[in-house]
Design an enzyme around this catalytic site. Structure first.
Site, PDB file in Angstrom:
ATOM      1  N   HIS A  74      -5.284   5.203 -10.957  1.00 25.26           N
ATOM      2  CA  HIS A  74      -4.917   4.625 -12.251  1.00 25.26           C
ATOM      3  C   HIS A  74      -5.393   5.489 -13.412  1.00 25.26           C
ATOM      4  O   HIS A  74      -4.698   5.612 -14.432  1.00 25.26           O
ATOM      5  CB  HIS A  74      -5.490   3.211 -12.372  1.00 25.26           C
ATOM      6  N   ASP A 130       4.973   5.099 -12.437  1.00 25.50           N
ATOM      7  CA  ASP A 130       3.973   4.647 -11.475  1.00 25.50           C
ATOM      8  C   ASP A 130       4.697   3.899 -10.362  1.00 25.50           C
ATOM      9  O   ASP A 130       4.617   2.674 -10.247  1.00 25.50           O
ATOM     10  CB  ASP A 130       2.947   3.751 -12.183  1.00 25.50           C
ATOM     11  N   ASP A 173       6.530   5.412  -2.931  1.00 27.38           N
ATOM     12  CA  ASP A 173       7.159   6.578  -2.315  1.00 27.38           C
ATOM     13  C   ASP A 173       8.659   6.572  -2.564  1.00 27.38           C
ATOM     14  O   ASP A 173       9.246   5.523  -2.860  1.00 27.38           O
ATOM     15  CB  ASP A 173       6.883   6.587  -0.810  1.00 27.38           C
ATOM     16  N   ASP A 199       0.825  -3.564 -10.216  1.00 20.77           N
ATOM     17  CA  ASP A 199      -0.539  -4.072 -10.033  1.00 20.77           C
ATOM     18  C   ASP A 199      -1.308  -4.117 -11.345  1.00 20.77           C
ATOM     19  O   ASP A 199      -2.390  -4.693 -11.426  1.00 20.77           O
ATOM     20  CB  ASP A 199      -1.299  -3.249  -8.991  1.00 20.77           C
TER      21      ASP A 199
END
Length: 287
Positions: free
Chosen positions: A68, A162, A165, A92
């Site tokens: 992060h 962000d 994959d 998240d």
């Protein structure tokens, strides 16, 4: 070691990379199948809570700060004056929290396609969501690819990709069309930053990403490696792309002030990450 009780371990087996990674668990906390992916939560013995998406480790309480902090602070500090930031993915909310540590940022819009990820994070990683109510933050659940395509030209300073994959919901974040949308939305001096997988085991993908960013018109690139203990190989990276001019250092005074509230990032880490290992230099220049 041959008699390990497999029921006490979560193991991510990566056929693509020829590797596996395990964490010891106390119990499974929850599982939800969203319209997009399966999201699982575990309580581990040593890494706190652990989020798994479609069988892949995503976030744990113990080590998420590496990711992060590195996907947010180098880009924001390389920009001379970032005011308006967009985060694509980031469900998240840890990246959102890090961006909002920058007092001069005026607005951050986060767009993640899967609300279940944020619901799980609110429940099991409340520390990552502590900035969600900041008046500068807008949290949306929508198609980030469509959002960037429709965003007004020259309207943002930094876009942070962000994502997961390049499979499933994240696949569309790794192509020329998406990079073109990001380039168009950025103002003069704008920066795009994207998680760019492992420079040890995913180098072909990393080179392909960098080539695509250059081909759509970004003028300068930086790939910064950093440790990421729960991802394949334990070595990960982010790639920064500058819209219309070369990178010229970063705001070191602001980095020193920010480092009072970070776990990993500081100006020395930033300088070190800019020192590209030789095998990466060769891969980036080989044609």
């Amino acid at each position: 070691m041959a008699n390990l009780d497999q029921s006490k371990w979560f193991t991510e087996i990566s056929e693509r990379d020829g590797s596996a990674f395990s964490l010891r668990i106390n119990k499974k906390l929850e599982e939800q199948q969203s319209p997009f992916q399966k999201v699982e939560m575990y309580e581990t013995t040593d890494f706190g809570n652990l989020m798994i998406i479609d069988g892949c480790t995503m976030v744990s309480s113990r080590e998420n700060f590496f990711y992060h902090e590195m996907i947010s602070h180098p880009a924001l500090l390389a920009h001379p004056n970032p005011k308006n930031v967009v985060i694509i993915g980031g469900g998240d909310c840890g990246t959102l929290r890090e961006v909002l540590k920058h007092p001069d940022v005026e607005s951050v819009t986060q767009i993640d396609i899967d609300e279940v990820v944020t619901q799980m994070s609110l429940k099991y990683f409340p520390e990552l969501c502590e900035a969600n109510q900041d008046p500068r933050a807008t949290v949306m659940f929508d198609d980030g690819i469509k959002y960037m395509r429709e965003l007004a030209a020259d309207s943002i300073d930094v876009v942070i990709v962000d994502g997961t994959d390049p499979v499933g919901p994240g696949e569309g974040l790794f192509n020329h069309a998406f990079y073109t949308s990001c380039l168009n939305a950025l103002r003069t001096g704008g920066i795009m930053v994207q998680q760019s997988e492992s420079p040890l085991v995913h180098m072909p993908l990393l080179v392909e990403m960098r080539d695509a960013m250059t081909e759509v018109g970004f003028k300068d690139l930086q790939t910064l490696p950093f440790p990421q203990p729960i991802y394949p190989s334990g070595l990960w990276s982010v790639t920064l792309a500058r819209k219309d001019e070369p990178f010229a250092g970063f705001r070191e005074d602001a980095a020193a002030e920010l480092a009072q509230g970070t776990e990993y990032y500081n100006s020395g880490i930033h300088h070190g990450a800019l020192a590209t290992p030789n095998y990466m230099k060769r891969a980036f220049t080989k044609k």
